[in-house]
Design a protein around this motif. Structure first.
Motif, mmCIF file in Angstrom:
data_model
loop_
_atom_site.group_PDB
_atom_site.id
_atom_site.type_symbol
_atom_site.label_atom_id
_atom_site.label_comp_id
_atom_site.label_asym_id
_atom_site.label_seq_id
_atom_site.Cartn_x
_atom_site.Cartn_y
_atom_site.Cartn_z
ATOM 1 N N SER A 1 -6.707 -2.073 -2.353
ATOM 2 C CA SER A 1 -7.138 -3.272 -3.082
ATOM 3 C C SER A 1 -8.521 -3.762 -2.656
ATOM 4 O O SER A 1 -9.119 -3.236 -1.720
ATOM 5 N N ASP B 1 -2.723 -9.348 -6.947
ATOM 6 C CA ASP B 1 -2.419 -8.537 -8.127
ATOM 7 C C ASP B 1 -1.783 -9.326 -9.262
ATOM 8 O O ASP B 1 -1.300 -8.739 -10.226
ATOM 9 N N HIS C 1 -7.636 -6.028 -7.812
ATOM 10 C CA HIS C 1 -8.350 -4.799 -8.186
ATOM 11 C C HIS C 1 -9.298 -5.158 -9.318
ATOM 12 O O HIS C 1 -8.936 -5.907 -10.214
ATOM 13 N N ASP D 1 -0.901 -1.122 -0.870
ATOM 14 C CA ASP D 1 -2.356 -1.048 -1.061
ATOM 15 C C ASP D 1 -3.075 -2.306 -0.566
ATOM 16 O O ASP D 1 -4.310 -2.391 -0.641
ATOM 17 N N HIS D 2 -2.301 -3.280 -0.047
ATOM 18 C CA HIS D 2 -2.891 -4.515 0.505
ATOM 19 C C HIS D 2 -2.619 -4.675 2.001
ATOM 20 O O HIS D 2 -3.324 -5.429 2.667
ATOM 21 N N HIS E 1 -0.015 -10.285 -0.712
ATOM 22 C CA HIS E 1 1.382 -9.846 -0.847
ATOM 23 C C HIS E 1 1.558 -8.568 -0.043
ATOM 24 O O HIS E 1 0.604 -8.084 0.578
HETATM 25 ZN ZN LIG Z 1 -2.657 -3.905 -5.514
#
Ligand SMILES: [Zn+2]
Length: 297
Positions: free
Chosen positions: A52, A187, A228, A101-102, A97
């Protein structure tokens, strides 16, 4: 012998050329160039690496980072970008969150930082995740949690952290900087898709998404940094929430008429899978259909 050796060397060389030609492109796909963008009042956002966007807020004596990206290398790349901006140390990380990917870039950051997250985010990070892709983040469990709304001053910078309802997942925090009029939305807003991405298996909700977005748009902010993609204006987000709410009502009406999911998709002109979407994730239409038909049974 010499001839065989020459052939062997030629084959080895050819292989090296092929591998060498392939490696940079496959690496480039995974690790995108890091780019740091300045906003106002000591706030930056960083795209690239794997995963992200990240945020950087420079305080009086230290630095607050928002989201850790997906790999320890990407986390280290964020640390390196911070070092280019200031000699102050990173002291806090705020997570939007707990999707990988974070958070999976956390081991790229020093240990012992204050990590702030929504309480459901912490809860999920405490449980071992079954995905073999996951990085071990057990040394980076949030040290401070927020349930719904909390205002705090970190290192001289005013923050308001907000959670309205389950949306993309049930674990979101919006990071709002009232003095800079900037909000990091994670997101809940993903700009490459026309409609929101909602993970029902992560307790997301389309109705909660609309509620959350109305709260986000009502903030006194001029710049919104999504999880993103590039920054968004209030008008763009307003348009997004109106379009999504209208789409949701349309799906609701078609479900009430007893239409099947393929018929609803056809009626809405939705490609299969929808443009820009990840075929592994349910589309917005599929999510709303599932929510409504489950609630009926
Ligand atoms: Zn994400």
């Amino acid at each position: 012998m010499t001839r065989y050796r020459t052939i062997f060397l030629a084959i080895a060389f050819a292989l090296m050329v092929v591998v060498g030609a392939l490696a940079p492109s496959s690496r480039a796909q995974q690790f995108a160039p890091i780019m740091t963008h300045a906003l106002n009042g000591g706030v930056y956002w960083i795209e690239g690496g794997v995963g992200s966007n990240s945020g950087v807020v420079i305080g009086k004596d230290g630095v607050i980072v928002i989201d850790a990206k997906q790999t320890p290398d990407s986390g280290k790349a964020v640390m390196a970008e911070v070092a280019k901006l200031t000699s102050k140390p990173v002291t806090h990380i705020i997570l939007t969150h707990s999707n990988l990917d974070h958070v999976d870039g956390l081991p790229g950051f020093p240990k012992g930082l204050t990590i702030i997250a929504q309480e459901n985010c912490k809860q999920q990070m405490e449980h071992p995740r079954n995905n073999p892709q996951n990085v071990d983040v057990s040394g980076y469990i949030p040290t401070r949690t927020v349930a719904k709304k909390e205002s705090m001053t970190i290192d001289g910078v005013r923050f308001t952290l907000l959670h309205w309802a389950p949306a993309h997942t049930s674990r979101h925090l919006i990071i709002y900087l009232p003095d800079q009029k900037i909000a990091f939305t994670g997101d809940i807003t993903v700009t490459r898709l026309p409609y929101p991405l909602i993970h029902l298996d992560d307790e997301g909700s389309s109705a909660g998404w609309v509620e959350s977005m109305k709260g986000i748009v009502a903030l006194s902010a001029d710049t919104y940094v999504p999880g993103h993609g590039g920054t968004q204006t209030k008008d763009e987000l307003q348009q997004r929430v109106m379009n999504t709410a209208a789409r949701r009502e349309k799906i609701k009406a078609l479900v009430a008429q007893g239409k099947s999911l393929p018929d609803i998709k056809k009626e809405l002109g939705e490609a299969n899978p929808p443009a820009g979407g990840n075929p592994n994730f349910a589309s917005f239409t599929e999510v709303v259909y599932k929510e409504l038909t489950k609630s009926k049974s």
